[in-house]
Scaffold this motif. Structure first.
Motif, PDB file in Angstrom:
ATOM      1  N   LEU A  83       0.642  -0.850   0.034  1.00  0.00           N
ATOM      2  CA  LEU A  83      -0.071  -0.317  -0.308  1.00  0.00           C
ATOM      3  C   LEU A  83       0.935   1.423   0.101  1.00  0.00           C
ATOM      4  O   LEU A  83       1.981   0.942   1.137  1.00  0.00           O
ATOM      5  N   CYS A  84       0.855   2.467  -0.589  1.00  0.00           N
ATOM      6  CA  CYS A  84       1.290   3.589  -0.877  1.00  0.00           C
ATOM      7  C   CYS A  84       0.356   4.736   0.491  1.00  0.00           C
ATOM      8  O   CYS A  84      -0.246   3.987   0.434  1.00  0.00           O
ATOM      9  N   PRO A  85       1.309   6.060   0.706  1.00  0.00           N
ATOM     10  CA  PRO A  85       0.897   6.327   1.352  1.00  0.00           C
ATOM     11  C   PRO A  85      -0.675   6.792   0.931  1.00  0.00           C
ATOM     12  O   PRO A  85      -0.739   7.544   1.925  1.00  0.00           O
ATOM     13  N   ALA A  86      -1.114   6.893  -0.145  1.00  0.00           N
ATOM     14  CA  ALA A  86      -2.520   7.355  -0.757  1.00  0.00           C
ATOM     15  C   ALA A  86      -3.193   6.394  -0.680  1.00  0.00           C
ATOM     16  O   ALA A  86      -4.197   6.634  -0.616  1.00  0.00           O
ATOM     17  N   GLY A  87      -2.643   5.121   0.438  1.00  0.00           N
ATOM     18  CA  GLY A  87      -4.175   4.227   0.527  1.00  0.00           C
ATOM     19  C   GLY A  87      -4.319   3.258  -0.623  1.00  0.00           C
ATOM     20  O   GLY A  87      -4.598   2.713  -0.886  1.00  0.00           O
ATOM     21  N   LYS A  88      -2.770   3.445  -1.731  1.00  0.00           N
ATOM     22  CA  LYS A  88      -3.448   2.140  -2.978  1.00  0.00           C
ATOM     23  C   LYS A  88      -2.680   1.552  -3.362  1.00  0.00           C
ATOM     24  O   LYS A  88      -1.659   1.651  -2.679  1.00  0.00           O
ATOM     25  N   ARG A  89      -3.127  -0.017  -3.902  1.00  0.00           N
ATOM     26  CA  ARG A  89      -2.311  -0.915  -4.472  1.00  0.00           C
ATOM     27  C   ARG A  89      -1.211  -1.053  -5.650  1.00  0.00           C
ATOM     28  O   ARG A  89      -1.243  -0.748  -6.147  1.00  0.00           O
ATOM     29  N   LEU A  90       0.487  -1.529  -5.233  1.00  0.00           N
ATOM     30  CA  LEU A  90       0.719  -1.730  -6.166  1.00  0.00           C
ATOM     31  C   LEU A  90       1.074  -3.364  -6.146  1.00  0.00           C
ATOM     32  O   LEU A  90       1.066  -4.203  -4.693  1.00  0.00           O
ATOM     33  N   TYR A  91       1.113  -4.012  -7.025  1.00  0.00           N
ATOM     34  CA  TYR A  91       0.462  -4.900  -7.596  1.00  0.00           C
ATOM     35  C   TYR A  91       1.957  -5.782  -7.465  1.00  0.00           C
ATOM     36  O   TYR A  91       3.598  -4.910  -8.587  1.00  0.00           O
ATOM     37  N   ARG A  92       2.142  -6.780  -7.324  1.00  0.00           N
ATOM     38  CA  ARG A  92       3.046  -7.404  -7.365  1.00  0.00           C
ATOM     39  C   ARG A  92       4.122  -7.707  -8.897  1.00  0.00           C
ATOM     40  O   ARG A  92       3.442  -8.199  -9.540  1.00  0.00           O
ATOM     41  N   ASN A  93       5.316  -7.576  -8.892  1.00  0.00           N
ATOM     42  CA  ASN A  93       5.819  -7.477 -10.488  1.00  0.00           C
ATOM     43  C   ASN A  93       6.700  -8.910 -10.459  1.00  0.00           C
ATOM     44  O   ASN A  93       7.285  -8.746 -10.335  1.00  0.00           O
ATOM     45  N   GLY A  94       6.175 -10.051 -10.546  1.00  0.00           N
ATOM     46  CA  GLY A  94       6.711 -11.246 -10.662  1.00  0.00           C
ATOM     47  C   GLY A  94       6.890 -11.369  -9.732  1.00  0.00           C
ATOM     48  O   GLY A  94       6.693 -11.659  -8.276  1.00  0.00           O
ATOM     49  N   PRO A 109       7.922  13.043 -11.911  1.00  0.00           N
ATOM     50  CA  PRO A 109       6.124  12.810 -12.579  1.00  0.00           C
ATOM     51  C   PRO A 109       5.555  13.224 -13.722  1.00  0.00           C
ATOM     52  O   PRO A 109       3.937  12.908 -13.859  1.00  0.00           O
ATOM     53  N   ASP A 110       6.080  14.215 -14.369  1.00  0.00           N
ATOM     54  CA  ASP A 110       6.074  14.702 -15.974  1.00  0.00           C
ATOM     55  C   ASP A 110       6.022  13.065 -16.872  1.00  0.00           C
ATOM     56  O   ASP A 110       5.375  13.599 -17.824  1.00  0.00           O
ATOM     57  N   THR A 111       6.862  12.608 -17.033  1.00  0.00           N
ATOM     58  CA  THR A 111       7.334  12.099 -17.046  1.00  0.00           C
ATOM     59  C   THR A 111       6.939  10.046 -17.233  1.00  0.00           C
ATOM     60  O   THR A 111       7.185   9.436 -17.770  1.00  0.00           O
ATOM     61  N   THR A 112       6.971   9.884 -15.533  1.00  0.00           N
ATOM     62  CA  THR A 112       7.191   8.480 -15.136  1.00  0.00           C
ATOM     63  C   THR A 112       5.170   8.290 -14.556  1.00  0.00           C
ATOM     64  O   THR A 112       4.777   9.428 -14.561  1.00  0.00           O
ATOM     65  N   LYS A 113       4.496   6.855 -15.032  1.00  0.00           N
ATOM     66  CA  LYS A 113       3.232   7.124 -15.397  1.00  0.00           C
ATOM     67  C   LYS A 113       3.094   7.122 -13.252  1.00  0.00           C
ATOM     68  O   LYS A 113       2.352   7.474 -12.685  1.00  0.00           O
ATOM     69  N   VAL A 114       3.684   5.498 -13.487  1.00  0.00           N
ATOM     70  CA  VAL A 114       3.959   4.572 -12.316  1.00  0.00           C
ATOM     71  C   VAL A 114       5.339   4.698 -10.893  1.00  0.00           C
ATOM     72  O   VAL A 114       6.216   4.729 -11.533  1.00  0.00           O
ATOM     73  N   ARG A 115       4.728   4.595  -9.659  1.00  0.00           N
ATOM     74  CA  ARG A 115       5.633   4.276  -9.256  1.00  0.00           C
ATOM     75  C   ARG A 115       6.362   2.830  -8.650  1.00  0.00           C
ATOM     76  O   ARG A 115       5.176   1.575  -8.761  1.00  0.00           O
ATOM     77  N   GLN A 116       6.459   2.369  -8.580  1.00  0.00           N
ATOM     78  CA  GLN A 116       7.639   1.101  -8.467  1.00  0.00           C
ATOM     79  C   GLN A 116       8.800   1.261  -7.092  1.00  0.00           C
ATOM     80  O   GLN A 116       9.105   1.583  -7.099  1.00  0.00           O
ATOM     81  N   ALA A 163      -0.005   0.881 -10.540  1.00  0.00           N
ATOM     82  CA  ALA A 163      -1.573   0.461 -11.429  1.00  0.00           C
ATOM     83  C   ALA A 163      -1.488   2.168 -11.916  1.00  0.00           C
ATOM     84  O   ALA A 163      -2.111   3.556 -11.088  1.00  0.00           O
ATOM     85  N   ALA A 164      -2.068   2.236 -13.356  1.00  0.00           N
ATOM     86  CA  ALA A 164      -1.674   3.756 -14.318  1.00  0.00           C
ATOM     87  C   ALA A 164      -3.619   4.574 -13.879  1.00  0.00           C
ATOM     88  O   ALA A 164      -3.311   5.293 -13.686  1.00  0.00           O
ATOM     89  N   ARG A 165      -4.339   3.792 -13.121  1.00  0.00           N
ATOM     90  CA  ARG A 165      -4.962   4.310 -13.006  1.00  0.00           C
ATOM     91  C   ARG A 165      -5.844   4.874 -11.845  1.00  0.00           C
ATOM     92  O   ARG A 165      -6.189   6.081 -11.175  1.00  0.00           O
ATOM     93  N   ASP A 166      -4.242   4.634 -10.954  1.00  0.00           N
ATOM     94  CA  ASP A 166      -4.361   5.225  -9.713  1.00  0.00           C
ATOM     95  C   ASP A 166      -3.269   6.268  -9.536  1.00  0.00           C
ATOM     96  O   ASP A 166      -2.929   7.238  -8.843  1.00  0.00           O
ATOM     97  N   CYS A 167      -2.260   5.588  -9.990  1.00  0.00           N
ATOM     98  CA  CYS A 167      -0.959   6.856 -10.177  1.00  0.00           C
ATOM     99  C   CYS A 167      -1.302   8.067 -10.823  1.00  0.00           C
ATOM    100  O   CYS A 167      -0.798   9.019  -9.875  1.00  0.00           O
TER     101      CYS A 167
END
Length: 288
Positions: A152-163, A196-203, A179-183
């Motif tokens: 969970l990120c500080p905003a309460g959204k899920r980041l999903y396992r990458n492999g 943030p201008d060029t990166t869509k999602v956080r890893q 997920a792009a819909r959250d980030c």
């Protein structure tokens, strides 16, 4: 190196929230059921880490084999955790980053950013608080699920396992991707992403220790602390020991030690803890 002064060689210089002071550290072991101090010691050291195992040994007569020990981050070290395991003592010792992993403290940064009404109001301190507030979220600000399926990120959204498990610079790690819909629509992108201008999602990557090495005591303790039971135990520690120190400092007016030399200071600390115990016993009807 332990620093002292000419008039009290047993004392030490200690870094506190109000600067460096010359003095002693008072530690106490408190019973959770009745807030009775079962052991009290004063030492001329600014490091609490070296005091944990002596306190554990000193209180052994008052403990059962299943008695759990809870301690704050000041006592956390790999050496201490190994010592507790050798003694077969069930323990819960939090590390410095446990609050960043616990969603209950997700909004603590906004309180840190507030001016301190009782202490430093200088522009330098205000600038430091502002800098902390504007810092990019670190990996420790994300909370990993116990089953490692997501975090969970500080905003309460899920980041999903990458492999599956991966290796980064020789360390075992688990990676998560947002997920792009959250980030993309998130209003905290500027604090989360370097660009943030060029990166869509956080890893985010969570490290487990070096490949081929045995898991450290610290990693195992982190899992214990981050579990549901661990969070309950740490919360219980607050309610057990902090009221005792509040009583000694505020009600009994022990704002500072008034003697010199470890023997005298240790005696003064034990005397105040004894008065606290007598008061507790009196309130529970033992005076009758």
């Amino acid at each position: 190196m332990r620093l002292s002064n000419r008039t009290d060689n047993d004392s030490a210089k200690m870094a506190t929230a109000k600067g460096v002071v010359q003095g002693y550290t008072g530690v106490a072991t408190v019973d959770a059921a009745h807030q009775i101090v079962v052991d009290a010691q004063a030492h001329g050291t600014g490091s609490e880490q070296e005091l944990l195992l002596p306190v554990i040994d000193a209180s052994s007569a008052q403990r059962r084999p299943d008695t759990a020990i809870c301690a704050d981050a000041g006592y956390h070290s790999e050496k201490n955790l190994a010592g507790l395991e050798r003694r077969n003592v069930p323990a819960w010792v939090c590390d410095n980053g446990y609050r960043q992993r616990d969603p209950r403290y997700a909004e603590q940064a906004r309180h840190k950013a507030k001016p301190d009404a009782l202490w430093d109001k200088s522009e330098k301190a205000k600038d430091a608080r502002t800098a902390r507030k504007n810092m990019r979220y670190a990996n420790t600000d994300f909370t990993e699920a116990e089953d490692r399926s997501h975090c969970l990120c500080p905003a309460g959204k899920r980041l999903y396992r990458n492999g599956g498990e991966c290796t980064i610079n020789g360390y075992a790690a688990t990676k998560y991707t947002g997920a792009a819909r959250d980030c993309v629509p998130c209003d905290q992108r500027s604090r989360c992403l370097r660009t943030p201008d060029t990166t869509k999602v956080r890893q985010v990557a969570f490290f487990r220790g070096k490949r081929g090495d045995a898991e450290s005591h610290t990693e195992r303790m982190k899992r214990r602390i981050d579990s549901t039971e661990g969070k309950r135990m740490i919360a219980a520690r607050f309610a057990t020991v902090e009221p005792v120190f509040g009583n000694l400092r505020h009600n009994k007016r022990l704002a500072r030690f008034t003697l010199r030399g470890r023997t005298k200071v240790d005696g003064q600390w034990k005397l105040y803890c004894l008065v606290h115990n007598i008061e507790k016993l009196g309130h529970h009807g033992y005076a009758n």
